[in-house]
Design an enzyme around this catalytic site. Sequence first.
Site, mmCIF file in Angstrom:
data_model
loop_
_atom_site.group_PDB
_atom_site.id
_atom_site.type_symbol
_atom_site.label_atom_id
_atom_site.label_comp_id
_atom_site.label_asym_id
_atom_site.label_seq_id
_atom_site.Cartn_x
_atom_site.Cartn_y
_atom_site.Cartn_z
ATOM 1 N N LEU A 129 -11.829 7.173 -13.727
ATOM 2 C CA LEU A 129 -10.401 6.907 -13.619
ATOM 3 C C LEU A 129 -10.136 6.111 -12.346
ATOM 4 O O LEU A 129 -10.341 6.603 -11.237
ATOM 5 C CB LEU A 129 -9.613 8.225 -13.590
ATOM 6 N N ASP A 130 -9.712 4.852 -12.535
ATOM 7 C CA ASP A 130 -9.328 3.994 -11.411
ATOM 8 C C ASP A 130 -7.840 4.231 -11.156
ATOM 9 O O ASP A 130 -6.998 3.865 -11.980
ATOM 10 C CB ASP A 130 -9.589 2.529 -11.736
ATOM 11 N N ILE A 131 -7.549 4.824 -10.012
ATOM 12 C CA ILE A 131 -6.196 5.335 -9.773
ATOM 13 C C ILE A 131 -5.548 4.642 -8.573
ATOM 14 O O ILE A 131 -6.196 4.396 -7.558
ATOM 15 C CB ILE A 131 -6.241 6.864 -9.542
ATOM 16 N N TYR A 142 -5.283 2.654 -13.833
ATOM 17 C CA TYR A 142 -5.350 1.239 -14.190
ATOM 18 C C TYR A 142 -6.694 0.926 -14.834
ATOM 19 O O TYR A 142 -7.689 1.619 -14.600
ATOM 20 C CB TYR A 142 -5.164 0.347 -12.962
ATOM 21 N N ASN A 172 -11.817 7.106 -8.729
ATOM 22 C CA ASN A 172 -11.984 5.899 -7.920
ATOM 23 C C ASN A 172 -10.613 5.429 -7.437
ATOM 24 O O ASN A 172 -9.733 5.124 -8.243
ATOM 25 C CB ASN A 172 -12.653 4.804 -8.761
#
Length: 259
Positions: A129-131, A142, A172
């Site tokens: 999970l790109d946060i 995102y 992340n």
Amino acid sequence: MLRPRIIPSLLIHDNGLVKTVNFKNPKYVGDPINAVKIFNEKEVDELVVFDIDATVNNAEPNYNLIEKLAVQSRMPLCYGGGVKTVEQAQRIFSLGVEKIAFSSAVLETPELIMEVSERVGNQSVIVVLDIKKKLLGGYEIYTHNGKKSAGVDPFKFIEQAQKLGAGEIIINSIDKDGVMKGFDFSLLDKLRKQISVPMTVLGGAGSLADLKEVIDRYGVIGVAAGSLFVFKGVYKAVLINYPSKEDKMNLFKNLYENS
């Protein structure tokens, strides 16, 4: 005794090894195969490789490159980038990769987590999970290298991903990526309470002290870093590096003393 994993995170762009800042402006730092060979010599715990072109270009995973990386790697290898189907995942596992990291594909089709985990075991299914922080508060996931909002609440999705069989969650921080000034503990403190599977954190490590702070705070956890393991010194000279056995023992010192 279980212990934290210290994990180099490598980004592949145009078949080269790059580093970004806030997911932007990829800077070429070398050959990924050569980096894997060096990390072999340094006996790293695990290696994570993300192809940052595949999803953006709607391309198949680069199986030729993945095979070369897997053949060279003497450590557990996790690959992420462009994997959308169970068949693609099985092909990548057949090349010698131990884990596959999923992001946009499982955000669009969460059931893919269950489908892959039922075929290969949930320990091999990693959700990334790109946060990023919202301007008015809160956090948002995102995809597509931080360019596209997934429109999904990270806390609700973590709960769903775990129920579907995710074996590990990588958090992340886009805001901290490549900045090398420490992790987003405000975010991690909130998410740590919700994550019951193995958790790995990424984004912000600028020193071994930053890694130690994560371990002291959360215990047995994966701590990943990109810039820290490819740059050295204030001028960020490119130098593949990794903590020595003595340095790692110092990182784990408080954990062992309190066990």
